[in-house]
Design an enzyme around this catalytic site. Structure first.
Site, mmCIF file in Angstrom:
data_model
loop_
_atom_site.group_PDB
_atom_site.id
_atom_site.type_symbol
_atom_site.label_atom_id
_atom_site.label_comp_id
_atom_site.label_asym_id
_atom_site.label_seq_id
_atom_site.Cartn_x
_atom_site.Cartn_y
_atom_site.Cartn_z
ATOM 1 N N HIS A 100 -5.283 3.147 -6.358
ATOM 2 C CA HIS A 100 -6.405 2.979 -5.438
ATOM 3 C C HIS A 100 -7.736 2.830 -6.179
ATOM 4 O O HIS A 100 -8.654 2.172 -5.686
ATOM 5 C CB HIS A 100 -6.456 4.132 -4.437
ATOM 6 C CG HIS A 100 -5.613 3.886 -3.221
ATOM 7 N ND1 HIS A 100 -4.252 4.051 -3.232
ATOM 8 C CD2 HIS A 100 -5.946 3.450 -1.971
ATOM 9 C CE1 HIS A 100 -3.768 3.755 -2.030
ATOM 10 N NE2 HIS A 100 -4.770 3.373 -1.260
ATOM 11 N N HIS A 110 -6.328 -5.076 1.648
ATOM 12 C CA HIS A 110 -6.338 -3.783 0.951
ATOM 13 C C HIS A 110 -4.996 -3.494 0.284
ATOM 14 O O HIS A 110 -4.934 -3.166 -0.910
ATOM 15 C CB HIS A 110 -6.683 -2.680 1.960
ATOM 16 C CG HIS A 110 -6.457 -1.292 1.462
ATOM 17 N ND1 HIS A 110 -7.420 -0.578 0.770
ATOM 18 C CD2 HIS A 110 -5.386 -0.467 1.550
ATOM 19 C CE1 HIS A 110 -6.948 0.612 0.454
ATOM 20 N NE2 HIS A 110 -5.717 0.706 0.912
ATOM 21 N N HIS A 146 -7.896 -0.731 -6.960
ATOM 22 C CA HIS A 146 -8.346 -1.414 -5.733
ATOM 23 C C HIS A 146 -9.860 -1.333 -5.611
ATOM 24 O O HIS A 146 -10.543 -2.329 -5.351
ATOM 25 C CB HIS A 146 -7.694 -0.789 -4.505
ATOM 26 C CG HIS A 146 -8.370 -1.145 -3.211
ATOM 27 N ND1 HIS A 146 -9.511 -0.486 -2.760
ATOM 28 C CD2 HIS A 146 -8.106 -2.088 -2.283
ATOM 29 C CE1 HIS A 146 -9.912 -1.016 -1.624
ATOM 30 N NE2 HIS A 146 -9.073 -1.990 -1.306
ATOM 31 N N ASP A 187 0.828 -1.207 0.000
ATOM 32 C CA ASP A 187 0.000 0.000 0.000
ATOM 33 C C ASP A 187 0.863 1.257 0.000
ATOM 34 O O ASP A 187 0.517 2.264 -0.631
ATOM 35 C CB ASP A 187 -0.909 -0.011 1.230
ATOM 36 C CG ASP A 187 -1.890 1.152 1.245
ATOM 37 O OD1 ASP A 187 -2.650 1.295 0.273
ATOM 38 O OD2 ASP A 187 -1.904 1.904 2.232
#
Length: 380
Positions: A267, A284, A270, A183
């Site tokens: 993101h 995540h 994601h 991340d």
């Protein structure tokens, strides 16, 4: 703090005002910190406390609350950071509460921040994982009850107090630190694509970009050694540097860069992946790490994918849809991902990408690139 000077973007237009929330009001990171928790809370004149926790995280820290020096109300969260969950907890909170404490991983900390905002109370965060920068950033990411991404909300106030005890994080599952590394290296790639063409940058954005580069460099250089600390349950300096990089440096990117440093392509990928049920059990940070590679494919920078691929492989970060649970890659699934990643208000639009077909093409291009790389490694 709102920060504005007449800097200009690459089109010659004045840049938007940057809203700077660089750090929590109070930060401390040291081994054994939680033994002093109630002394610290009393110094800051808190009394009645709401403590929001999970199950696994609570098992690690409940001994510190065995005989609390201040009255505490304990509420376990129900597994998702949703608006419904925030309202549920807010309604249960005692009226005399003076502060909200969140203990756990990113979703619990996001709930605590949202509850603090909802109740206009200061928030104290105690992370038990180093899986993302949620402890530092004054925002919460919201999902629906099925785990599908909905939105993120930036709050007007920063977190009041962030307390990091490395001994607690050392006892966390290895997969969460690895996901935190995935991340956090995204910080550089997502900020870089939004800022590299700016002819002028305010100092705050320079700070954000320095922090973003630090995220990438420290974790690529020291991430493996940090993971070894968890494997061996033996504290080392790289472990401390890595968790502070994930939490502090990662949070500073958005804190000083505002919308130029928060999220962009990775993101959004994601968020698109959350619409595939097979990926709901994937962490995540792992999905974001995969999103970095898709973003680079969108940018037509497969040379950079090739450069960081050995690092991904050493840490077992995902490089294909197979690695994040999609056992059968179909046109329909990739279309669902691509449409989810390019929905209105998604951050990939900051890259001037709005066509789902652009994402779709990049996903399939990346899959082919990874397959060819594996063939070359195997001498096929």
């Amino acid at each position: 703090m709102a920060y504005f000077l007449p800097y200009h973007n690459h089109r010659g237009e004045e840049m938007d005002t940057l809203h700077i929330k660089g750090a929590p009001n109070y930060y401390q990171c040291r081994n054994g910190l939680l033994y002093d928790l109630f002394d610290l809370l009393q110094q800051h004149q808190f009394n009645q406390l709401l403590v929001i926790h999970g199950d696994q995280s609570w098992a690690k820290v409940k001994t510190y609350f065995a005989d609390p020096a201040l009255p505490c109300q304990f509420i376990a969260y129900n597994g998702e950071c949703s608006h419904h969950e925030v309202e549920r907890i807010a309604k249960l909170t005692k009226s005399e509460t003076t502060a909200v404490i969140g203990i756990g991983g990113g979703k619990i900390l996001d709930i605590a921040k949202a509850c603090g905002d909802r109740l206009t109370l200061p928030t104290i965060l105690i992370p038990t994982l180093a899986s993302n920068c949620a402890p530092w950033t004054p925002l919460s990411v919201f999902y629906d009850q099925n785990g599908n991404f909905q939105e993120y909300i930036i709050f007007n106030s920063s977190t009041y107090m962030l307390l990091v005890d490395p001994n607690v994080i050392l006892d966390s599952p290895r997969a969460y630190l690895r996901a935190g590394i995935g991340d956090t290296i995204a910080k550089w790639y997502e900020a870089d694509v939004l800022t590299r063409e700016l002819p002028e940058k305010p100092v705050s954005l320079d700070i954000a970009l320095y922090a973003a580069k630090l995220c990438r460099d420290v974790l690529i250089d020291e991430g493996e050694v940090a993971l070894a600390a968890i494997d061996q349950q033996s504290y080392n300096h790289s472990f401390l540097r890595s968790i502070e990089t994930i939490i502090m440096a990662g949070g500073m990117v958005g804190g000083f860069g505002d919308h130029y440093g928060r999220v962009s392509g990775a993101h959004s990928i994601h968020n698109g992946l959350t619409h595939l049920a097979e990926t709901h059990d994937t962490l995540h940070g792992d999905k974001v790490a995969y999103g970095v590679l898709v973003q680079l494919a969108i940018e037509k920078r497969l040379d950079e994918v090739e450069k960081i691929l050995p690092f991904y492989q050493r840490l077992q970060l995902p490089t294909s849809l197979h690695d994040i649970g999609v056992t059968e890659i179909t046109e329909e699934k990739v279309d669902l991902l691509s449409k989810g990643a390019t929905k209105p208000k998604e951050s990939i639009h900051f890259m001037n990408v709005s066509d789902p077909n652009v994402v779709r093409e990049a996903v399939f291009q990346l899959e082919e690139f990874i397959r060819n790389n594996e063939r070359n490694l195997n001498g096929v």
